[in-house]
Design a protein around this motif. Structure first.
Motif, PDB file in Angstrom:
ATOM      1  N   UNK B   8       0.838  -1.199   0.000  1.00  0.00           N
ATOM      2  CA  UNK B   8       0.000   0.000   0.000  1.00  0.00           C
ATOM      3  C   UNK B   8       0.874   1.251   0.000  1.00  0.00           C
ATOM      4  N   UNK B   9       0.594   2.145  -0.914  1.00  0.00           N
ATOM      5  CA  UNK B   9       1.283   3.439  -0.949  1.00  0.00           C
ATOM      6  C   UNK B   9       0.586   4.416  -0.008  1.00  0.00           C
ATOM      7  N   UNK B  11      -0.762   7.110  -0.495  1.00  0.00           N
ATOM      8  CA  UNK B  11      -2.010   7.719  -0.993  1.00  0.00           C
ATOM      9  C   UNK B  11      -3.164   6.717  -1.030  1.00  0.00           C
ATOM     10  N   UNK B  13      -3.257   3.783  -2.605  1.00  0.00           N
ATOM     11  CA  UNK B  13      -3.234   2.847  -3.734  1.00  0.00           C
ATOM     12  C   UNK B  13      -2.573   1.543  -3.298  1.00  0.00           C
ATOM     13  N   UNK B  14      -3.035   0.439  -3.837  1.00  0.00           N
ATOM     14  CA  UNK B  14      -2.465  -0.858  -3.494  1.00  0.00           C
ATOM     15  C   UNK B  14      -2.102  -1.637  -4.744  1.00  0.00           C
TER      16      UNK B  14
END
Lengths: 105, 274
Positions: B8-9, B11, B13-14
Motif C-alpha cells: 500500500x502506498x 495515498x 493505492x495498493x
C-alpha cells in the motif's frame, strides 16, 4: 489522469532456512504518483502606446487572453506491507514499520 | 506456491505482488519420528464426508476413507487405518491441508489431493501410491514408505503420482522410499492431453524401499498424451532405479527437466542429467 506506479522489490534475509528458523522478508522501493495538471490564467489587459510623428500619443488596450498551462506532476510515495498470505498456511507477521515481515520456517 | 503480498502506498493505492516462497531446508531426512501423528488421539465420531468449509479435524483416529468436498479442510495430528480407495479423497476440493498425520492402509493412494493443497510432516504408507497429486500444491517433509504390501505381481508403486493436468507443484524435503516403478512419476495419462507444468522437486531423499525390488527409475518424466514443461529437479539425494534416476519418453520431455545438483544418496557423487 492520475496514476500510481509501484516499483517495489522483495528480499529474504537468507537464501535458505532451516526448519524452525525465523525468516524475514524485506520490501524496498516506493511508488510514484503522476498526474497531469492543467491550469488557466488570464494574461491581463495590455496597454499599448502609439506615438505619431507629430508627437501625439494614443493608448490602445488589448483585451486579456486565457493562458492554458499543462504540467506533469510526479511525486514519490512511501509504501508499506498491507497484507501477506502464504499458500502453505504459514503465518507472516508484518513489523510495525510496515517494511518487513517475519514467519517461522 | 508463493506469497501473495499486498503493498500500500501512502495515498492509499495498493498493488498485489506474487513473491516466491522462501527456501526451507529439511535439516535431516524425514522418518517415523519426525512425521506423523503423536500423543493422545481420540476416535473420530463425525461424518466421513466433509462438505463444510474451514473445518479442522485434529488429534483423531479415523478408521476408514474420508471424502472431502469442502473448501480449506484441515487435518492435524490424525491417524488413519483405511482399507479402500484412498485415505483422504479430496477429489476436486480446494485448500486441503494435512499436517502431521499418519495414514496406513491399502488401496490406490494415501491422499488424493484436490487443488491448492498442502501436505507436510506426514507418515504415509501401505497404499499403492503415497500421494495422487491432482493439481497445484505442496508436499513437504513427509515420510513415504512401505507402499503396497501386497504381492509383487500386482504392484505399480509410485511415491507421488501426477497423471496430467498439474500446474504448480512443490515437492520439497521428503523422504520417499518406493519400489517397482518410481519415487515420483509424471506422466500425462489422464484426460485428453492435459499437460504437467511447473513442478519443482527440491531437496528430497529418493530411495529404493529396502527389501523390495528396485524402482525402475527414480523419477519418470513422460509426456505420453500431452507435454511437460518447467520441471525443476534440484538438490535431491537419489538412489537410482535399475534404469537410472530419470526416465523420459521423448527428447522434449527430457528437455522440460532442469536438472541441477542432484547427488547419489550413498556416495554423494553428483548425478549428471540422464
Amino acid at each position: 489522469m492520475a496514476t500510481t506506479t509501484f516499483n517495489v522489490s522483495f528480499s529474504y534475509d537468507k537464501a535458505a532456512y532451516d526448519k524452525g528458523e525465523t525468516m524475514t522478508i524485506t520490501m524496498s522501493g516506493d511508488a510514484t504518483f503522476t498526474d497531469t495538471v492543467v491550469t488557466q490564467e488570464m494574461s491581463g489587459s495590455l496597454d499599448q502606446t502609439f506615438v505619431a510623428q507629430n508627437g501625439e500619443v494614443q493608448h490602445l488596450m488589448a483585451p486579456s487572453v486565457t493562458i492554458v498551462k499543462t504540467e506533469n506532476v510526479s511525486q514519490s510515495l512511501p509504501v508499506v506491507y498491507q497484507n501477506i498470505v502464504a499458500a502453505d498456511g504459514r503465518v507472516w507477521t508484518i513489523k510495525p514499520d510496515g517494511k518487513s515481515a517475519t514467519a517461522v520456517a | 506456491m508463493s506469497l501473495q503480498v499486498t503493498v500500500r502506498a501512502s495515498n492509499g493505492a495498493t498493488k498485489l505482488y506474487t513473491v516466491p516462497d522462501p527456501v526451507v531446508l529439511a535439516t535431516a531426512e524425514p522418518n517415523a519420528t519426525t512425521t506423523g501423528a503423536k500423543g493422545t488421539l481420540t476416535t473420530y465420531t463425525g461424518s466421513y464426508t466433509i462438505s463444510g468449509s474451514n473445518v479442522l479435524i485434529k488429534d483423531k483416529i479415523l478408521n476408514k476413507s474420508i471424502r472431502v468436498t469442502g473448501l480449506n479442510v484441515t487435518f492435524e495430528n490424525c491417524r488413519w487405518t483405511a482399507s479402500s480407495g484412498w485415505g483422504i479423497d479430496a477429489d476436486g476440493a480446494s485448500g486441503l491441508k494435512v499436517r502431521n498425520c499418519t495414514i496406513v492402509g491399502s488401496g490406490n493412494s494415501c491422499i488424493l489431493t484436490g487443488i491448492n493443497f498442502l501436505i507436510e510432516y506426514c507418515d504415509l504408507s501401505g497404499y499403492d501410491n503415497g500421494v495422487m497429486v491432482q493439481d497445484s500444491g505442496t508436499i513437504q517433509f513427509c515420510y513415504i514408505h512401505d507402499l503396497h504390501p501386497g504381492s509383487v505381481g500386482e504392484a505399480h508403486v509410485d511415491g507421488l503420482q501426477m497423471g496430467g493436468g498439474q500446474n504448480g507443484v512443490l515437492i520439497k524435503g521428503n523422504s520417499i522410499r518406493s519400489w517397482d516403478t518410481s519415487c515420483i512419476i509424471m506422466k500425462c495419462d489422464w484426460g485428453s492431453g492435459a499437460p504437467i507444468r511447473n513442478v519443482t522437486i527440491d531437496g528430497n531423499w529418493l530411495r529404493n524401499q529396502p527389501g523390495r525390488s528396485s524402482i525402475a527409475a527414480t523419477i519418470y518424466a513422460y509426456s505420453n498424451q500431452a507435454s511437460l514443461s518447467n520441471i525443476v529437479v534440484t538438490n535431491n539425494k537419489i538412489e537410482p532405479g535399475y534404469t537410472g534416476s530419470l526416465a523420459y519418453d521423448t527428447t522434449a520431455a527430457r528437455n522440460a527437466v532442469t536438472w541441477t545438483n542432484n547427488t547419489h544418496v550413498t556416495t554423494g557423487a553428483v548425478i549428471p542429467k540422464p
